[in-house]
Design an enzyme around this catalytic site. Structure first.
Site, PDB file in Angstrom:
ATOM      1  N   ARG B 122      10.346 -14.257 -13.398  1.00 51.34           N
ATOM      2  CA  ARG B 122       9.833 -13.060 -14.101  1.00 51.34           C
ATOM      3  C   ARG B 122       8.307 -12.962 -14.074  1.00 51.34           C
ATOM      4  NH1 ARG B 122      13.555 -14.604 -18.106  1.00 51.34           N
ATOM      5  NH2 ARG B 122      15.594 -13.716 -17.698  1.00 51.34           N
ATOM      6  N   LYS B 144      -0.237  -2.925  -7.134  1.00 47.71           N
ATOM      7  CA  LYS B 144       0.975  -2.333  -6.557  1.00 47.71           C
ATOM      8  C   LYS B 144       1.543  -3.315  -5.543  1.00 47.71           C
ATOM      9  CE  LYS B 144       0.417   2.636  -7.041  1.00 47.71           C
ATOM     10  NZ  LYS B 144       0.424   3.938  -6.324  1.00 47.71           N
ATOM     11  N   GLU B 186      -9.200   4.659   4.537  1.00 49.39           N
ATOM     12  CA  GLU B 186      -9.214   4.501   3.073  1.00 49.39           C
ATOM     13  C   GLU B 186     -10.653   4.469   2.549  1.00 49.39           C
ATOM     14  OE1 GLU B 186      -6.440   4.543   1.205  1.00 49.39           O
ATOM     15  OE2 GLU B 186      -4.842   4.071   2.640  1.00 49.39           O
ATOM     16  N   LYS B 230     -11.991   1.738  -6.295  1.00 46.23           N
ATOM     17  CA  LYS B 230     -10.600   1.418  -6.626  1.00 46.23           C
ATOM     18  C   LYS B 230     -10.501   0.758  -8.004  1.00 46.23           C
ATOM     19  CE  LYS B 230      -6.134   0.420  -5.496  1.00 46.23           C
ATOM     20  NZ  LYS B 230      -5.124   0.434  -4.439  1.00 46.23           N
ATOM     21  N   GLU B 240      -0.567   4.338 -13.046  1.00 43.63           N
ATOM     22  CA  GLU B 240      -0.466   5.660 -12.439  1.00 43.63           C
ATOM     23  C   GLU B 240       0.167   6.688 -13.370  1.00 43.63           C
ATOM     24  OE1 GLU B 240       0.412   5.381  -8.321  1.00 43.63           O
ATOM     25  OE2 GLU B 240       0.651   7.533  -8.061  1.00 43.63           O
ATOM     26  N   ARG B 244      -4.929   7.683 -11.616  1.00 42.83           N
ATOM     27  CA  ARG B 244      -4.693   6.861 -10.433  1.00 42.83           C
ATOM     28  C   ARG B 244      -4.085   7.651  -9.276  1.00 42.83           C
ATOM     29  NH1 ARG B 244      -2.677   0.568 -10.156  1.00 42.83           N
ATOM     30  NH2 ARG B 244      -2.595   0.460  -7.895  1.00 42.83           N
ATOM     31  N   ASN B 248      -3.989   8.733  -4.046  1.00 47.61           N
ATOM     32  CA  ASN B 248      -3.020   9.164  -3.046  1.00 47.61           C
ATOM     33  C   ASN B 248      -3.542  10.314  -2.192  1.00 47.61           C
ATOM     34  OD1 ASN B 248      -0.942   7.306  -3.736  1.00 47.61           O
ATOM     35  ND2 ASN B 248      -0.606   8.500  -5.598  1.00 47.61           N
ATOM     36  N   HIS B 251      -2.232  10.940   1.228  1.00 46.16           N
ATOM     37  CA  HIS B 251      -1.018  10.144   1.355  1.00 46.16           C
ATOM     38  C   HIS B 251       0.265  10.983   1.300  1.00 46.16           C
ATOM     39  CE1 HIS B 251      -3.855   6.925   0.884  1.00 46.16           C
ATOM     40  NE2 HIS B 251      -2.923   5.999   0.940  1.00 46.16           N
ATOM     41  N   HIS B 255       2.358   9.947   4.263  1.00 47.73           N
ATOM     42  CA  HIS B 255       3.624   9.211   4.162  1.00 47.73           C
ATOM     43  C   HIS B 255       4.738   9.910   4.934  1.00 47.73           C
ATOM     44  CE1 HIS B 255       2.651   6.718   0.325  1.00 47.73           C
ATOM     45  NE2 HIS B 255       2.450   6.042   1.425  1.00 47.73           N
ATOM     46  N   HIS B 268      -0.700   3.009   8.951  1.00 46.60           N
ATOM     47  CA  HIS B 268      -0.797   3.721   7.677  1.00 46.60           C
ATOM     48  C   HIS B 268      -2.117   4.510   7.570  1.00 46.60           C
ATOM     49  CE1 HIS B 268      -0.491   4.627   3.443  1.00 46.60           C
ATOM     50  NE2 HIS B 268      -1.599   3.977   3.189  1.00 46.60           N
TER      51      HIS B 268
END
Lengths: 364, 364
Positions: B122, B144, B186, B230, B240, B244, B248, B251, B255, B268
């Site tokens: 955990r 993330k 980025e 960032k 997010e 946040r 994106n 993106h 994506h 990417h």
């Protein structure tokens, strides 16, 4: 007759609602929490047969868009494979970040659905609707989720708090007797570690096994006190940095016994019962606890119909060895929760291995 | 020459240390954070060949007990199967809750090791040592983590913040040129969404591709500003819930383009470059952004050696359709991040599908 218990957490608090017949209010109750429209209800075939349609009807009535899925029943399906299946279903139903998985079932379903919700889209909502006594008083509350690794229980998991927990004590009536007894071990645990009044109440009850059929008020009260104990502890220490460890009373030896018998011989609660007997005796040996109180605890465990002896087929050396694999081991030291009086425990990693062996030997 | 950036979070803050040659200080730096003795370093064969022994030597020198493991390189191994392999290795090495996984590699390694650390027992510690430009300025920071589902990228994952991030810009010298260019997308993104000075600095640089060989000070500065951007955003919105989302930028379309070409045609960052061109043009069409600023952005993307056109083999209708599968979709509405001036963006789910189609058609 109903109780509401609040679990207070820094990020997101939630309520545990306990009331007979409340399964039919599931949708209505969930409407009070800010959740998206899409719901995936996950259960197992047996539980779904008893309660699935009622839960779905209630959800639909409250305006939720509901899909449902049954995982096979049993601890041996508590694996990453089952989680992958849930991911597929989540994708098929296009669950979004605001969507909710509802876990309708015992500890296995609750742990798995919680983990799938924790890790789908990096976390979607989960609502727990526990149907076993163990899940009601323990696993559905507090956000521990996970699955088993082939070599160890609950080694894979995450903390992911439910948004809401609904407990309908009436569903206990269809719970197999052995499961009910096993859940009672965790109830007794709260009496020993936290709540003297609960302990006294259990001691004063003639029967523990029959409670669910005949004593609606008493069972409501026992559930409420147990959930309150768990909520208190979790509110103070969500991620098990300190206090929360006390909930592992009876679990150190218990886990070892379960794992050495490959989770086949004992239900979790049964192993915890044996573990509490062992921990109580260790506390006595170390001069921390009075022998008379250990006797009271053990009498309660027996009255609940739980085993208090170690089976002959487990080597004591094997138990000592298995303790090293416990998640709670730190720098090789095994952590024990030991009572100092009824309602009070302490956590220690200073138990001599000889004492452990000796106590276990006395439990044959 | 060194910079330290703090990521401030309610539960656990951490530092990003950026300095040339700092890989040899990994152990020493990690000693400054409260971590257990056991470390599992995870990399891939190529990166390990370049940097593995140095990292391990530094960790051992600082007193850590180190095991290491290489996962196969490449996005197609970013699966639950790889995570299961890491679980096995974690068990084999008896990692405890206080133990640490160190991710030495690019975004794929960082995401996977982060997710394994998030879900083993955990949650155990993770330290990120990014070796690609993209990982340095983006994926190693902010918590993330995750893996791909066969039908979608990063659909399985968790938020799990690193305890420390170490960036040694010198390792960029062995990064394949195409990877460096992709990472630059980025960097440009931070210029457009957050940091005008960074944008100006990139605009003023004659070459972007060659930076890492010849301009140690400039690359240090670009890394620092990007990481700061960032860190600022993540510190304000860890999970997010709002702000946040601006990360994106580029993106949404990016994506979709990646997924429709099965993650084979574009890196990417390349897809994000295309996505930024599209988002910029959508902003212009909606009257939010000046055409001249879009041109400046697009010129920078070109200078970085990144594609700005849509390949002929992707149907525009297929892109529109794929947008619906985005994690950020809410009640079926697609969320876009759109610039309003250089350094400032807004988030909106009110982009007419026709505008999207029209802009995409203009990018052939």
């Amino acid at each position: 007759m109903s109780s509401v218990i609040k679990v207070n957490l820094p990020e997101q608090s939630y309520e545990i609602a306990i009331a007979p017949g409340s399964l039919d209010q599931l949708g209505e109750q969930m409407s009070g929490v800010k959740l998206g429209q899409k719901v995936l209800l996950v259960s197992n075939p047996m539980i779904f047969k008893h309660y699935g349609e009622r839960a779905i009807a209630s959800l639909k009535k409250a305006g939720f868009e509901v899909a449902s899925y049954n995982l096979p029943a049993g601890e041996r399906y508590k694996t990453l494979n089952s989680i992958q299946k849930l991911y597929d279903i989540a994708l098929e139903n296009r669950l979004e970040r605001s969507s909710t998985m509802v876990a309708l079932g015992g500890g296995v379903i609750g742990d798995m659905v919680g983990f799938a919700a924790a890790t789908w889209l990096r976390g979607i909502n989960v609502v727990q609707v526990p149907t076993s006594l163990l899940a009601m008083v323990d696993s559905a509350i507090g956000g521990k989720t996970g699955v088993n690794h082939p070599h160890g229980k609950n080694l894979i998991g995450a903390f992911h708090q439910p948004r809401f927990v609904l407990i309908d004590p009436e569903v206990l009536k269809t719970l197999p007797a052995r499961e009910f007894r096993a859940g009672m071990a965790e109830v007794i645990k709260y009496g020993v570690i936290w709540d003297t009044e609960l302990f006294d109440q259990l001691e004063a009850s003639k029967h523990l096994e029959q409670l669910r059929y005949v004593k609606a008020e008493l069972i409501q009260n026992i559930l409420t006190r147990s959930c309150q104990a768990k909520a208190d502890v979790v509110s103070k220490d969500e991620k098990e940095a300190g206090l929360r460890a006390i909930l592992n009373y009876g679990h150190t030896i218990g886990h070892a016994v379960e794992s050495l018998t490959e989770y086949r011989m004992f239900k979790h609660g049964e192993a915890v019962g044996i573990g509490m007997v062992a921990a109580g005796q260790i506390a006595v040996e170390l001069g921390l606890w009075q022998a008379a109180d250990t006797e009271r605890q053990n009498a309660l465990i027996k009255k609940a119909g739980l085993p208090t002896k170690l089976p002959a087929n487990i080597e004591i050396a094997a138990i000592i060895d298995a303790l090293q694999l416990d998640k709670k081991v730190k720098s090789g030291k095994v952590r024990f929760v030991l009572p100092t009086q009824i309602g009070v425990v302490k956590v220690t990693d200073e138990v001599p291995p000889d004492t452990i062996s000796q106590v276990l030997a006395s439990m044959r």
